[in-house]
Scaffold this active site. Structure first.
Site, PDB file in Angstrom:
ATOM      1  N   ARG A 162       0.829  -1.215   0.000  1.00 50.50           N
ATOM      2  CA  ARG A 162       0.000   0.000   0.000  1.00 50.50           C
ATOM      3  C   ARG A 162       0.859   1.259   0.000  1.00 50.50           C
ATOM      4  NH1 ARG A 162      -2.116  -3.683  -1.231  1.00 50.50           N
ATOM      5  NH2 ARG A 162      -3.954  -4.753  -0.414  1.00 50.50           N
ATOM      6  N   SER A 237     -11.528  -1.093   3.025  1.00 50.03           N
ATOM      7  CA  SER A 237     -10.678  -1.371   4.186  1.00 50.03           C
ATOM      8  C   SER A 237     -10.087  -0.070   4.726  1.00 50.03           C
ATOM      9  CB  SER A 237      -9.544  -2.322   3.794  1.00 50.03           C
ATOM     10  OG  SER A 237     -10.065  -3.544   3.350  1.00 50.03           O
ATOM     11  N   GLU A 333      -5.223   2.888   6.275  1.00 51.68           N
ATOM     12  CA  GLU A 333      -4.931   2.784   4.842  1.00 51.68           C
ATOM     13  C   GLU A 333      -5.524   3.985   4.118  1.00 51.68           C
ATOM     14  OE1 GLU A 333      -6.273  -0.287   1.317  1.00 51.68           O
ATOM     15  OE2 GLU A 333      -5.639  -1.146   3.218  1.00 51.68           O
TER      16      GLU A 333
END
Length: 337
Positions: A162, A237, A333
């Site tokens: 990520r 998420s 995230e």
């Protein structure tokens, strides 16, 4: 191109947060983008894509430039592979379905991820055992202050979990305008080893899955766990799965032997953040209009009129509790604005 003042961003972020932009403009071509940047050189700017990976906790005191570049094309191909270029404003899931309908393989495991194509390299998005870096070739980007066009190779993007150069070394310096992917035309590498894909296929008596079968399985799994942002505001998420040194994890695992984990190197393991959050008792909890989804503890949701700050407060409570309980830090995230 009309610049709008005091513009509501409620329909431009998947959390459905009712924050305002001081000014707003949508751009539909690279030429439009260059014009906006030239004519507004001294203004603070905020670049907006699909609005799927951010939490707005305040109004944006800047010119919000919405990247709405459309189009996709084959730029090169041979018997085995095809190189496909997509403009940054294309919806990611619709682009994935288009590649599958052409029988181009490589993106099927990332079906139904919200957002636009242009932001996928920034986050190195991934799901069910695949990441953007697996098929990424290059992306074109414009430097905000000089208008210079640059092509970033895969190596130059410094992809991590990520992570990318766009979140670090060149953060806020470039606007991605298009992305090129290298996909398979035959001998597809079907990946059903991660998550519930194999069991979903088995449930449907599929023993030799096609790209479409894998995509359908991923869509079914995601729809069973994740709320549709058009119905219930969310950003997918919210947290990254934490990566822990094996030496540290062994001590934690002795205390919590039921803790799930995946080995990712000789020295590191990845722990599912959703498992940690669920074990800590947050799954399905609600704090006014902010809460944690009942089917997937990784997903924070807006039940209607939650503010970004209220959702952020919930996320901080989760982070604090996870650290106190397990001694593991979990990071957002989602970009907090």
């Amino acid at each position: 191109m009309e610049i709008l003042n005091h513009f509501s961003l409620k329909n431009y972020n998947t959390f459905g947060i009712d924050a305002n932009a001081k000014q707003f403009v949508g751009v539909h071509s690279v030429a439009d983008l260059k014009t906006v940047l030239i004519e507004n050189k001294t203004k603070n700017k905020f670049i907006l894509g699909g609005g799927s990976n951010m939490l707005l906790t305040q109004d944006i005191d800047a010119l919000v430039i919405h990247i709405d570049l459309k189009g996709k094309k084959i730029v090169e191909e041979n018997e085995d592979f095809v190189w496909v270029e997509s403009q940054a404003g294309e919806n990611w899931h619709e682009f994935v379905l288009w590649t599958i309908n052409q029988n181009f393989g490589g993106l099927e495991n990332m079906s139904l991820i919200p957002g636009n194509v242009g932001t996928t390299p920034v986050q190195n998005i991934g799901a069910y055992g695949t990441e953007i870096k697996d098929t990424f070739v290059s992306c074109s980007a414009i430097k905000i202050d000089t208008l210079e066009m640059k092509i970033f190779s895969k190596e130059e993007c410094h992809f991590g979990y990520r992570e990318s150069v766009f979140k670090n070394e060149v953060k806020d310096q470039y606007i991605i305008t298009s992305v090129v992917f290298k996909l398979t035309k035959r001998n597809h590498k079907i990946n059903i080893s991660y998550g519930d894909i194999a069991s979903e296929l088995e449930k449907n008596n599929i023993t030799t899955p096609t790209l479409k079968d894998v995509s359908n399985a991923v869509i079914a799994i995601r729809q069973s766990k994740l709320p549709d942002p058009k119905v219930l505001g969310n950003s997918g998420s919210f947290f990254k799965n934490p990566i822990v040194l094996k030496s540290e994890f062994e001590k934690i695992h002795q205390k919590f032997p039921e803790m799930k984990f995946y080995e990712i190197s000789e020295t590191e393991v990845k722990v599912p953040a959703g498992w940690l959050i669920e074990q800590a008792g947050f799954k399905g909890k609600r704090y006014g209009d902010a809460g944690i989804h009942k089917n997937q503890a990784l997903v924070l949701v807006n039940y209607g009129s939650a503010t970004g700050q209220e959702i952020l407060n919930v996320s901080k409570e989760i982070q604090d509790t996870i650290f106190r309980t397990f001694g593991i830090s979990i990071e957002a995230e989602v970009n907090i604005i």
